[in-house]
Design a protein around this motif. Sequence first.
Motif, PDB file in Angstrom:
ATOM      1  N   ALA A 278       7.118 -14.508  35.629  1.00  0.00           N
ATOM      2  CA  ALA A 278       8.531 -14.800  35.881  1.00  0.00           C
ATOM      3  C   ALA A 278       9.180 -15.251  34.579  1.00  0.00           C
ATOM      4  O   ALA A 278       8.661 -16.117  33.881  1.00  0.00           O
ATOM      5  CB  ALA A 278       8.655 -15.885  36.942  1.00  0.00           C
ATOM      6  N   ASP A 279      10.292 -14.660  34.238  1.00  0.00           N
ATOM      7  CA  ASP A 279      11.012 -14.953  33.000  1.00  0.00           C
ATOM      8  C   ASP A 279      11.939 -16.143  33.237  1.00  0.00           C
ATOM      9  O   ASP A 279      12.745 -16.129  34.174  1.00  0.00           O
ATOM     10  CB  ASP A 279      11.811 -13.715  32.589  1.00  0.00           C
ATOM     11  CG  ASP A 279      12.404 -13.805  31.205  1.00  0.00           C
ATOM     12  OD1 ASP A 279      12.909 -14.880  30.814  1.00  0.00           O
ATOM     13  OD2 ASP A 279      12.375 -12.771  30.509  1.00  0.00           O
ATOM     14  N   ILE A 280      11.858 -17.150  32.385  1.00  0.00           N
ATOM     15  CA  ILE A 280      12.673 -18.353  32.559  1.00  0.00           C
ATOM     16  C   ILE A 280      14.170 -18.053  32.473  1.00  0.00           C
ATOM     17  O   ILE A 280      14.976 -18.776  33.041  1.00  0.00           O
ATOM     18  CB  ILE A 280      12.282 -19.472  31.575  1.00  0.00           C
ATOM     19  CG1 ILE A 280      12.500 -19.035  30.122  1.00  0.00           C
ATOM     20  CG2 ILE A 280      10.849 -19.924  31.823  1.00  0.00           C
ATOM     21  CD1 ILE A 280      12.274 -20.137  29.101  1.00  0.00           C
TER      22      ILE A 280
ATOM     23  N   ALA B 123      16.058 -25.247  34.767  1.00  0.00           N
ATOM     24  CA  ALA B 123      15.765 -23.822  34.961  1.00  0.00           C
ATOM     25  C   ALA B 123      14.285 -23.538  34.762  1.00  0.00           C
ATOM     26  O   ALA B 123      13.657 -22.839  35.569  1.00  0.00           O
ATOM     27  CB  ALA B 123      16.596 -22.987  33.987  1.00  0.00           C
ATOM     28  N   ILE B 124      13.703 -24.099  33.710  1.00  0.00           N
ATOM     29  CA  ILE B 124      12.280 -23.846  33.436  1.00  0.00           C
ATOM     30  C   ILE B 124      11.418 -24.511  34.497  1.00  0.00           C
ATOM     31  O   ILE B 124      10.435 -23.919  34.960  1.00  0.00           O
ATOM     32  CB  ILE B 124      11.908 -24.316  32.016  1.00  0.00           C
ATOM     33  CG1 ILE B 124      12.706 -23.516  30.979  1.00  0.00           C
ATOM     34  CG2 ILE B 124      10.405 -24.155  31.782  1.00  0.00           C
ATOM     35  CD1 ILE B 124      12.565 -24.019  29.555  1.00  0.00           C
ATOM     36  N   GLN B 125      11.771 -25.723  34.927  1.00  0.00           N
ATOM     37  CA  GLN B 125      10.987 -26.399  35.967  1.00  0.00           C
ATOM     38  C   GLN B 125      11.029 -25.615  37.275  1.00  0.00           C
ATOM     39  O   GLN B 125      10.009 -25.478  37.958  1.00  0.00           O
ATOM     40  CB  GLN B 125      11.479 -27.834  36.187  1.00  0.00           C
ATOM     41  CG  GLN B 125      10.597 -28.633  37.124  1.00  0.00           C
ATOM     42  CD  GLN B 125       9.201 -28.838  36.563  1.00  0.00           C
ATOM     43  OE1 GLN B 125       9.028 -29.416  35.500  1.00  0.00           O
ATOM     44  NE2 GLN B 125       8.181 -28.369  37.268  1.00  0.00           N
ATOM     45  N   ASN B 126      12.193 -25.095  37.644  1.00  0.00           N
ATOM     46  CA  ASN B 126      12.292 -24.267  38.857  1.00  0.00           C
ATOM     47  C   ASN B 126      11.400 -23.038  38.753  1.00  0.00           C
ATOM     48  O   ASN B 126      10.741 -22.649  39.727  1.00  0.00           O
ATOM     49  CB  ASN B 126      13.740 -23.851  39.119  1.00  0.00           C
ATOM     50  CG  ASN B 126      14.590 -25.002  39.601  1.00  0.00           C
ATOM     51  OD1 ASN B 126      14.082 -25.994  40.102  1.00  0.00           O
ATOM     52  ND2 ASN B 126      15.894 -24.870  39.427  1.00  0.00           N
ATOM     53  N   CYS B 127      11.370 -22.420  37.592  1.00  0.00           N
ATOM     54  CA  CYS B 127      10.526 -21.248  37.378  1.00  0.00           C
ATOM     55  C   CYS B 127       9.050 -21.629  37.529  1.00  0.00           C
ATOM     56  O   CYS B 127       8.284 -20.910  38.175  1.00  0.00           O
ATOM     57  CB  CYS B 127      10.799 -20.656  35.995  1.00  0.00           C
ATOM     58  SG  CYS B 127      10.010 -19.070  35.700  1.00  0.00           S
TER      59      CYS B 127
ATOM     60  N   VAL C 266       4.514 -17.929  34.072  1.00  0.00           N
ATOM     61  CA  VAL C 266       5.862 -18.134  33.547  1.00  0.00           C
ATOM     62  C   VAL C 266       5.925 -17.554  32.137  1.00  0.00           C
ATOM     63  O   VAL C 266       5.035 -17.797  31.320  1.00  0.00           O
ATOM     64  CB  VAL C 266       6.198 -19.645  33.525  1.00  0.00           C
ATOM     65  CG1 VAL C 266       7.508 -19.912  32.820  1.00  0.00           C
ATOM     66  CG2 VAL C 266       6.221 -20.192  34.949  1.00  0.00           C
ATOM     67  N   TYR C 267       6.975 -16.795  31.862  1.00  0.00           N
ATOM     68  CA  TYR C 267       7.161 -16.184  30.547  1.00  0.00           C
ATOM     69  C   TYR C 267       8.298 -16.867  29.805  1.00  0.00           C
ATOM     70  O   TYR C 267       9.402 -17.027  30.335  1.00  0.00           O
ATOM     71  CB  TYR C 267       7.466 -14.688  30.689  1.00  0.00           C
ATOM     72  CG  TYR C 267       7.700 -14.015  29.365  1.00  0.00           C
ATOM     73  CD1 TYR C 267       6.653 -13.859  28.462  1.00  0.00           C
ATOM     74  CD2 TYR C 267       8.964 -13.556  29.012  1.00  0.00           C
ATOM     75  CE1 TYR C 267       6.867 -13.251  27.231  1.00  0.00           C
ATOM     76  CE2 TYR C 267       9.180 -12.937  27.789  1.00  0.00           C
ATOM     77  CZ  TYR C 267       8.133 -12.790  26.904  1.00  0.00           C
ATOM     78  OH  TYR C 267       8.337 -12.195  25.693  1.00  0.00           O
ATOM     79  N   ILE C 268       8.034 -17.262  28.551  1.00  0.00           N
ATOM     80  CA  ILE C 268       9.045 -17.869  27.687  1.00  0.00           C
ATOM     81  C   ILE C 268       9.339 -16.870  26.571  1.00  0.00           C
ATOM     82  O   ILE C 268       8.495 -16.631  25.710  1.00  0.00           O
ATOM     83  CB  ILE C 268       8.570 -19.216  27.135  1.00  0.00           C
ATOM     84  CG1 ILE C 268       8.297 -20.155  28.317  1.00  0.00           C
ATOM     85  CG2 ILE C 268       9.595 -19.793  26.172  1.00  0.00           C
ATOM     86  CD1 ILE C 268       7.716 -21.479  27.952  1.00  0.00           C
ATOM     87  N   PRO C 269      10.518 -16.257  26.604  1.00  0.00           N
ATOM     88  CA  PRO C 269      10.856 -15.211  25.632  1.00  0.00           C
ATOM     89  C   PRO C 269      11.305 -15.805  24.296  1.00  0.00           C
ATOM     90  O   PRO C 269      11.436 -17.027  24.147  1.00  0.00           O
ATOM     91  CB  PRO C 269      12.017 -14.491  26.304  1.00  0.00           C
ATOM     92  CG  PRO C 269      12.702 -15.582  27.066  1.00  0.00           C
ATOM     93  CD  PRO C 269      11.589 -16.480  27.561  1.00  0.00           C
TER      94      PRO C 269
END
Length: 135
Positions: A21-23, A39-43, A50-53
Motif C-alpha cells: 500500500a502506497d502512503i 496518513a502513514i499511520q492509517n496506511c 507499506v510502501y514509502i516512495p
Amino acid sequence: MAVTIWTPCASSESANSSQCADIRDYGALGNGSEDDTGAIQNCIDENNCVYIPEAPTHFLVSNLDLKANLTIRGAGPGLAKLYQGAATGLKGLFYVDSGSASTTVDNIEITGLDILGRVEADGFWEFYHLITLHG
C-alpha cells in the motif's frame, strides 16, 4: 543525525509499490512542511506491507506505531526519507510496544529508506531515539 536502513532486494520501485500500500494513497504528501503522520499511520494500521516512495523533500512524521507482521519498503536510500519533526512522549519515530516483557511482536521488516531525526536540530538528548522497542 541520519540512519539509513537498506536491504537490497531484486524488485524494482514499481514492483514494491504494486505489492504494498502506497502512503500517498492515504494522503501523505512528502512536501517537508505538512505532517504526514496520520496518513502513514492509517496506511500501517490497514496493511501489512507499506510502501514509502521518493518524496520531493521528505515525509514529516512524529511517531509511528508498528505492529507484528509488517513490512515497510522505501524507494531506496536517499529517495525515501522520513523526518521526525516532533516526538510525542518518549517514543521514537518507529515505536513498537508488546505490552509486557513476556509478549513479543514479531516479523517487522524496514528496508530502503532514510530516517532523519531531530538531533541535528536540538542536539543530543537521551530520549531521542529513531526506533523504540518496548515490552
